[in-house]
Design an enzyme around this catalytic site. Structure first.
Site, PDB file in Angstrom:
ATOM      1  N   GLY A   1       0.747  -1.065   0.008  1.00 52.71           N
ATOM      2  CA  GLY A   1      -0.078  -0.066   0.155  1.00 52.71           C
ATOM      3  C   GLY A   1       1.012   1.405   0.125  1.00 52.71           C
ATOM      4  O   GLY A   1       2.040   1.117  -0.287  1.00 52.71           O
ATOM      5  N   CYS A   2       0.156   2.352   0.331  1.00 51.83           N
ATOM      6  CA  CYS A   2       0.889   3.782   0.332  1.00 51.83           C
ATOM      7  C   CYS A   2       2.456   3.412   1.089  1.00 51.83           C
ATOM      8  O   CYS A   2       2.158   3.057   2.218  1.00 51.83           O
ATOM      9  CB  CYS A   2       0.013   4.680   0.939  1.00 51.83           C
ATOM     10  SG  CYS A   2       0.996   6.379   1.233  1.00 51.83           S
ATOM     11  N   PHE A   3       3.369   3.850   0.510  1.00 49.69           N
ATOM     12  CA  PHE A   3       4.679   3.549   1.142  1.00 49.69           C
ATOM     13  C   PHE A   3       5.058   4.466   2.287  1.00 49.69           C
ATOM     14  O   PHE A   3       5.954   4.221   2.921  1.00 49.69           O
ATOM     15  CB  PHE A   3       5.821   3.602  -0.046  1.00 49.69           C
ATOM     16  CG  PHE A   3       6.031   4.539  -1.026  1.00 49.69           C
ATOM     17  CD1 PHE A   3       5.446   5.903  -0.540  1.00 49.69           C
ATOM     18  CD2 PHE A   3       6.454   4.214  -2.130  1.00 49.69           C
ATOM     19  CE1 PHE A   3       5.500   6.896  -1.520  1.00 49.69           C
ATOM     20  CE2 PHE A   3       6.569   5.528  -3.050  1.00 49.69           C
ATOM     21  CZ  PHE A   3       6.166   6.734  -2.833  1.00 49.69           C
TER      22      PHE A   3
END
Ligand code: MHO
Length: 225
Positions: free
Chosen positions: A27-29
């Protein structure tokens, strides 16, 4: 300069220590940068793009790449299995991928990593009675994301600016900031990924000014788990 500072951390260690690399997409890093950054034995983190076609992905032109976190770690302090557990426990490997950008992937750097990831996914799938969506791929390429995505929680917060600026001022380049063990740690603390007790055990080694130490402590309240 940062090498000297970072060498004071017990786990930053001399340069000839054994270092291994792990790469995950989950997902969003921004979140994983701090999650892994504060785990003892993690030496460096960086966010970027992996698993796609183009050799030059950018945030606005991913071309099939996923947001990924790359971690250099000292396997004598933290094992790959422990990092895999942190990966698994901090996102939903069963959720249908929202998009290629946010899919769940273990990018295995060697056979041992692949075997460990396959075991984890197999066991979790058996327990659930459903097949996990997490992909296991051979690591091929990782492209660092744009500077503003690195250590995002620390770097992008207006109220944390004094800490971020102080760290930048003592590092020669932005690459040194991204690669600093101390910066990775602090980014993890300000994102709520560890405890006050852990912070107190190493805050003196960060070499921060009194005011930055006070600001950092205010973001990691005592008694919070
Ligand atoms: N645009 C989303 C995710 C950013 S992440 C780098 C947000 O603002 O939270 O994909």
């Amino acid at each position: 300069m940062n090498r000297t500072q970072d060498a004071r951390l017990p786990d930053a260690g001399p340069v000839d220590k054994r270092v291994e690399t792990a790469t995950f997409a989950m997902g969003c890093f921004w979140g994983p940068d701090g999650l892994f950054g504060v785990i003892p034995g993690v030496i460096r983190t960086r966010v970027g793009y992996a698993g796609g076609a183009s050799a030059t992905p950018t945030y606005h032109d991913l071309d099939g790449h996923a947001e990924a976190i790359q971690i250099d770690f000292d396997p004598s302090i933290v094992s790959y299995d422990q990092l895999l557990s942190a990966f698994w426990e901090n996102h939903d490997g069963f959720a249908a991928p929202y998009s290629r950008q946010y899919r769940s992937v273990v990018f295995a750097h060697n056979e041992a990593q692949r075997a460990a990831a396959e075991k984890l996914v197999r066991q979790a799938s058996e327990r659930r009675g459903a097949q996990a969506q997490t992909e296991i791929a051979d690591f091929q390429q990782f492209t660092r994301a744009e500077d503003y995505h690195q250590k995002y929680r620390l770097q992008a917060s207006a109220s944390l600016r004094p800490i971020s600026d102080e760290l930048k001022s003592r590092l020669a380049t932005f690459a040194d900031y991204v690669d600093s063990t101390i910066v990775a740690r602090i980014n993890g603390y300000v994102s709520g990924w560890s405890t006050r007790e852990h912070l107190e055990s190493e805050i003196a080694m960060f070499g921060l000014s009194e005011s930055s130490q006070a600001l950092l402590r205010s973001r990691v309240p005592a008694g919070r788990e």
